[in-house]
Design a protein around this motif. Structure first.
Motif, PDB file in Angstrom:
ATOM      1  N   LYS A 311       0.841  -1.110  -0.060  1.00 36.20           N
ATOM      2  CA  LYS A 311      -0.145   0.019   0.100  1.00 36.20           C
ATOM      3  C   LYS A 311       0.784   1.156   0.096  1.00 36.20           C
ATOM      4  CE  LYS A 311      -3.906  -2.070   2.537  1.00 36.20           C
ATOM      5  NZ  LYS A 311      -4.679  -2.025   1.343  1.00 36.20           N
ATOM      6  N   LYS A 312       0.348   2.352  -0.507  1.00 31.88           N
ATOM      7  CA  LYS A 312       0.996   3.703   0.043  1.00 31.88           C
ATOM      8  C   LYS A 312       0.295   4.494   0.819  1.00 31.88           C
ATOM      9  CE  LYS A 312       4.208   4.476  -2.146  1.00 31.88           C
ATOM     10  NZ  LYS A 312       5.400   4.079  -1.653  1.00 31.88           N
ATOM     11  N   TRP A 313       0.952   5.720   1.215  1.00 33.84           N
ATOM     12  CA  TRP A 313       0.145   6.532   2.227  1.00 33.84           C
ATOM     13  C   TRP A 313       0.566   8.123   2.008  1.00 33.84           C
ATOM     14  CZ3 TRP A 313       3.995   9.004   4.762  1.00 33.84           C
ATOM     15  CH2 TRP A 313       5.403   8.542   4.834  1.00 33.84           C
ATOM     16  N   ALA A 314      -0.386   8.890   2.450  1.00 27.55           N
ATOM     17  CA  ALA A 314       0.075  10.284   2.755  1.00 27.55           C
ATOM     18  C   ALA A 314      -0.333  10.562   3.852  1.00 27.55           C
ATOM     19  CB  ALA A 314      -0.992  11.075   1.513  1.00 27.55           C
ATOM     20  N   LEU A 315       0.462  11.776   4.366  1.00 29.52           N
ATOM     21  CA  LEU A 315       0.207  12.384   5.921  1.00 29.52           C
ATOM     22  C   LEU A 315      -0.086  13.710   5.833  1.00 29.52           C
ATOM     23  CD1 LEU A 315       3.046  10.870   8.102  1.00 29.52           C
ATOM     24  CD2 LEU A 315       0.570  10.513   8.208  1.00 29.52           C
ATOM     25  N   ALA A 316      -0.676  14.265   6.582  1.00 35.51           N
ATOM     26  CA  ALA A 316      -0.689  15.553   7.058  1.00 35.51           C
ATOM     27  C   ALA A 316      -0.198  15.781   8.495  1.00 35.51           C
ATOM     28  CB  ALA A 316      -2.412  16.012   7.158  1.00 35.51           C
ATOM     29  N   PRO A 317       1.331  16.388   8.466  1.00 39.63           N
ATOM     30  CA  PRO A 317       1.992  16.149   9.800  1.00 39.63           C
ATOM     31  C   PRO A 317       1.430  17.138  10.984  1.00 39.63           C
ATOM     32  CG  PRO A 317       3.325  16.656   7.748  1.00 39.63           C
ATOM     33  CD  PRO A 317       1.961  16.708   7.235  1.00 39.63           C
ATOM     34  N   GLY A 318       0.576  18.019  10.330  1.00 38.76           N
ATOM     35  CA  GLY A 318      -0.235  18.812  11.434  1.00 38.76           C
ATOM     36  C   GLY A 318      -0.910  17.923  12.461  1.00 38.76           C
ATOM     37  N   ARG A 319      -1.531  16.796  11.966  1.00 40.21           N
ATOM     38  CA  ARG A 319      -2.080  15.966  12.882  1.00 40.21           C
ATOM     39  C   ARG A 319      -1.294  14.924  13.761  1.00 40.21           C
ATOM     40  NH1 ARG A 319      -6.814  15.697   9.932  1.00 40.21           N
ATOM     41  NH2 ARG A 319      -6.745  17.212   8.288  1.00 40.21           N
ATOM     42  N   ALA A 320       0.058  15.421  13.801  1.00 40.04           N
ATOM     43  CA  ALA A 320       0.782  14.595  14.459  1.00 40.04           C
ATOM     44  C   ALA A 320       0.472  14.153  16.114  1.00 40.04           C
ATOM     45  CB  ALA A 320       2.045  15.213  14.397  1.00 40.04           C
ATOM     46  N   PHE A 321      -0.541  14.552  16.565  1.00 39.51           N
ATOM     47  CA  PHE A 321      -0.704  14.500  17.730  1.00 39.51           C
ATOM     48  C   PHE A 321      -1.917  13.232  17.769  1.00 39.51           C
ATOM     49  CE2 PHE A 321      -5.068  15.781  16.264  1.00 39.51           C
ATOM     50  CZ  PHE A 321      -4.973  17.004  15.875  1.00 39.51           C
ATOM     51  N   PHE A 322      -2.083  12.506  16.725  1.00 38.73           N
ATOM     52  CA  PHE A 322      -2.584  11.148  16.654  1.00 38.73           C
ATOM     53  C   PHE A 322      -1.397  10.283  16.768  1.00 38.73           C
ATOM     54  CE2 PHE A 322      -6.408  13.459  14.362  1.00 38.73           C
ATOM     55  CZ  PHE A 322      -7.159  12.986  15.262  1.00 38.73           C
ATOM     56  N   ALA A 323      -0.166  10.663  16.763  1.00 39.16           N
ATOM     57  CA  ALA A 323       1.099   9.920  16.793  1.00 39.16           C
ATOM     58  C   ALA A 323       1.845  10.030  17.960  1.00 39.16           C
ATOM     59  CB  ALA A 323       1.959  10.227  15.499  1.00 39.16           C
ATOM     60  N   SER A 324       2.395   8.799  18.336  1.00 40.06           N
ATOM     61  CA  SER A 324       3.570   8.808  19.590  1.00 40.06           C
ATOM     62  C   SER A 324       4.852   9.413  18.904  1.00 40.06           C
ATOM     63  CB  SER A 324       3.433   7.308  19.906  1.00 40.06           C
ATOM     64  OG  SER A 324       4.348   6.548  19.220  1.00 40.06           O
ATOM     65  N   TRP A 325       5.782   9.696  20.108  1.00 40.12           N
ATOM     66  CA  TRP A 325       6.975  10.331  19.641  1.00 40.12           C
ATOM     67  C   TRP A 325       7.708   9.143  18.808  1.00 40.12           C
ATOM     68  CZ3 TRP A 325      11.322   7.594  20.914  1.00 40.12           C
ATOM     69  CH2 TRP A 325      11.262   6.634  21.611  1.00 40.12           C
ATOM     70  N   ARG A 326       7.464   7.717  18.715  1.00 39.90           N
ATOM     71  CA  ARG A 326       7.999   6.879  18.193  1.00 39.90           C
ATOM     72  C   ARG A 326       7.095   6.526  16.884  1.00 39.90           C
ATOM     73  NH1 ARG A 326       6.605   5.030  23.215  1.00 39.90           N
ATOM     74  NH2 ARG A 326       4.907   3.756  23.291  1.00 39.90           N
ATOM     75  N   ALA A 327       6.239   7.077  16.296  1.00 40.05           N
ATOM     76  CA  ALA A 327       5.643   6.910  15.166  1.00 40.05           C
ATOM     77  C   ALA A 327       6.606   6.741  13.919  1.00 40.05           C
ATOM     78  CB  ALA A 327       4.710   7.941  14.855  1.00 40.05           C
ATOM     79  N   GLN A 328       6.388   5.847  13.256  1.00 40.56           N
ATOM     80  CA  GLN A 328       7.394   5.269  12.191  1.00 40.56           C
ATOM     81  C   GLN A 328       6.676   5.198  10.882  1.00 40.56           C
ATOM     82  OE1 GLN A 328       9.690   1.827  12.597  1.00 40.56           O
ATOM     83  NE2 GLN A 328      10.891   1.996  10.728  1.00 40.56           N
ATOM     84  N   PRO A 329       6.782   6.339  10.124  1.00 42.78           N
ATOM     85  CA  PRO A 329       6.457   6.148   8.537  1.00 42.78           C
ATOM     86  C   PRO A 329       7.236   4.928   8.155  1.00 42.78           C
ATOM     87  CG  PRO A 329       6.589   8.522   9.266  1.00 42.78           C
ATOM     88  CD  PRO A 329       7.213   7.882  10.166  1.00 42.78           C
ATOM     89  N   TRP A 330       6.839   4.176   7.208  1.00 43.35           N
ATOM     90  CA  TRP A 330       7.386   2.889   6.695  1.00 43.35           C
ATOM     91  C   TRP A 330       7.045   2.752   5.076  1.00 43.35           C
ATOM     92  CZ3 TRP A 330       6.692  -2.673   6.502  1.00 43.35           C
ATOM     93  CH2 TRP A 330       7.875  -3.327   6.358  1.00 43.35           C
TER      94      TRP A 330
END
Length: 394
Positions: A311-330
Motif C-alpha cells: 500500500k501507499k500512504w499520505a500524511l498531514a503532519p499537522g495532525r501528529a497529535f494522533f502519533a506517538s513520539w516513536r511513530a514510524q512512517p515506513w
C-alpha cells in the motif's frame, strides 16, 4: 524555475552520522552470521553506521537519533547515556527498536549544539543538526529515495504530481547515483514547470539486500534493509513537521484517482491526517520505441490480479497529535499513528515495472498484450493525456 532550497542554506541537507571506527573491531553482524552468503550481500550490508542523523525536533526541546536496525548492537544502544554540550546535562534517551530502524529521543537544553556518548570502547561527540521543517512550511510535498533512475523519469514524476495533485515541493534522497551527479539531478527538478521548490539530500548509506538465506526473521528474506527505513522517520521529524501534507511515492509510482481528486487535499481533509490506499502493477508493455517514459505504459492485468500487495500512504503532519513520539512512517504503512479509517478506494498507486533501475530484481522482461489477461487502463490513458499532453513523435 523551481527553487533549490539549498541555494539559500547550503547546510540544509547536511546530516550528522555516527559511524564505528574503521580501525576498531566492533561491527554490526547479520542475522545468522555463520551462514554462507554471496559477496553482493555484504557489499549492501551496513556494518558501521550506528545512526544516520542526529537533529532537533521541531519544538526544539528534544533531539532525535535515527539509524538503521541495530541487530547485535542493540544492547549497546540500550545502555547509552547522552551528554549535552556545552550544558553537560546527562540523560537517558527513550529508545524504540522500530521496523528495521532505531529511533531515539532525548531531552536536552535548547542551547546544546553537540551531544556525546560512549558506545562500546568508542567515544563520540556529534553536532546536533537543526530542525529544517520551516523550509517546507505549508507545502504539499512528494518525497522519495533514488539511485540512477533516469533524469527524464524523475522530471516526469515531479511534473505528474504538480499537474494532477498540486504538489508544490519535491524532496529526493539520492542513494549514491553514478549515472549523473547531484547538480544534474537538481537541474532536472529545477526545470519542472509549476514546481515551486525542491531539495536533494545526499544519502550514501548501503541500501541493503532483499535476497538472503536467513529465514528465521519475521521479514523472511527481506530483512536486510538499511538506507531506506530510517529515512522515513528522519524526513518526517526533521523536514516535514510544518508541511501541509506529504506523499511517499517512488519514481516508479504515480497515484491516480477515478474521480481526478488531489491526494493532498484528501489527506488534509481526512479525520486522522493519514490516508492509505492500494497499489496496482503496471506491466512492462508498450508500443513505442526509444527510451521508456511513464505515459507509454498503460497496460495492467484485469481485475484483482492487477493488485500489488503493498500500500501507499499520505500524511498531514499537522495532525501528529494522533502519533506517538516513536511513530514510524515506513514503506507501506505508518506505525504508531492512530487511523480508524482503513484504506481509501478513491486512490490507487500505479506501480510501473518498466520505470525503474531496481536495487533488487530485473524489470526489463517485456510483456506481450493479451486481451484475455490484460486491459488498457482508461484512467491512465485519460490522466496522462491531461497531464503530459500527446506523446511526442519519434
Amino acid at each position: 524555475m523551481a527553487i533549490d532550497i539549498a541555494q539559500s542554506d547550503a547546510t540544509i541537507a547536511a546530516s550528522s552520522p555516527v559511524l564505528l571506527s574503521e580501525a576498531g573491531s566492533l561491527r554490526r553482524l547479520p542475522l545468522g552470521p555463520e551462514l554462507e552468503r554471496p559477496q553482493s550481500f555484504y557489499e549492501r550490508f551496513d556494518d558501521r553506521a550506528v545512526f544516520y542523523d542526529v537533529f532537533r525536533d521541531h519544538t526544539g526541546r528534544h533531539v532525535y537519533l535515527i539509524g538503521p536496525m541495530a541487530l547485535n548492537l542493540e544492547p549497546l544502544i540500550d545502555a547509552m547515556t547522552i551528554e549535552g554540550r556545552p550544558s553537560g546535562r546527562t540523560a537517558k534517551p527513550k529508545i524504540h527498536h522500530g521496523v528495521q530502524a532505531e529511533i531515539l529521543r532525548v531531552t536536552l537544553p535548547p542551547g546544546d549544539t553537540h551531544l556525546a556518548f560512549s558506545f562500546g570502547d568508542e567515544r563520540f561527540e556529534i553536532p546536533i543538526q537543526p530542525n529544517r521543517s520551516a523550509a517546507l512550511k505549508g507545502d504539499r510535498v512528494i518525497f522519495t529515495i533514488n539511485k540512477d533512475n533516469a533524469l527524464a523519469w524523475i522530471a516526469d514524476w515531479a511534473r505528474f504530481y504538480v499537474g494532477e495533485h498540486g504538489a508544490t515541493a519535491a524532496v529526493v534522497y539520492d542513494n549514491g547515483s553514478t549515472e549523473y551527479n547531484l547538480e544534474q539531478l537538481r537541474a532536472a527538478l529545477a526545470g519542472v514547470k509549476g514546481l515551486e521548490k525542491f531539495l536533494v539530500i545526499p544519502w550514501p548509506y548501503p541500501f541493503g539486500s532483499m535476497h538472503d538465506v536467513f529465514e528465521g526473521h519475521k521479514f523472511g528474506g527481506h530483512w536486510g534493509m538499511f538506507a531506506q527505513p530510517p529515512k522515513y522517520t528522519q524526513f518526517f521529524r526533521k523536514y516535514a513537521m510544518q508541511a501541509r501534507s506529504i506523499l511517499n511515492v517512488d519514481v516508479d509510482e504515480l497515484v491516480m484517482s477515478p474521480f481526478r481528486k488531489s491526494v493532498f487535499k484528501a489527506v488534509e481533509r481526512s479525520p486522522f491526517g493519514l490516508l492509505r490506499f492500494n497499489r496496482v502493477w503496471v506491466l512492462n508493455a508498450r508500443e513505442e520505441g526509444g527510451p521508456p517514459r511513464h505515459r507509454q505504459f498503460v497496460i495492467r492485468k484485469k481485475g484483482i490480479a492487477a493488485r500489488d500487495r503493498g500500500k501507499k500512504w499520505a500524511l498531514a503532519p499537522g495532525r501528529a497529535f494522533f502519533a506517538s513520539w516513536r511513530a514510524q512512517p515506513w514503506t507501506h504503512q505508518v506505525k504508531g499513528w492512530l487511523n480508524l479509517a482503513g484504506s481509501s478506494d478513491r486512490f490507487y498507486g500505479y506501480h510501473f515495472i518498466g520505470i525503474s533501475h531496481s536495487w533488487y530484481w530485473d524489470r526489463t522482461e517485456k510483456i506481450v498484450f493479451d486481451p484475455k489477461l490484460h486491459v488498457r487502463d482508461p484512467l491512465m490513458i485519460k490522466t496522462f493525456a491531461d497531464v503530459f499532453g500527446p506523446e511526442p513523435k519519434q
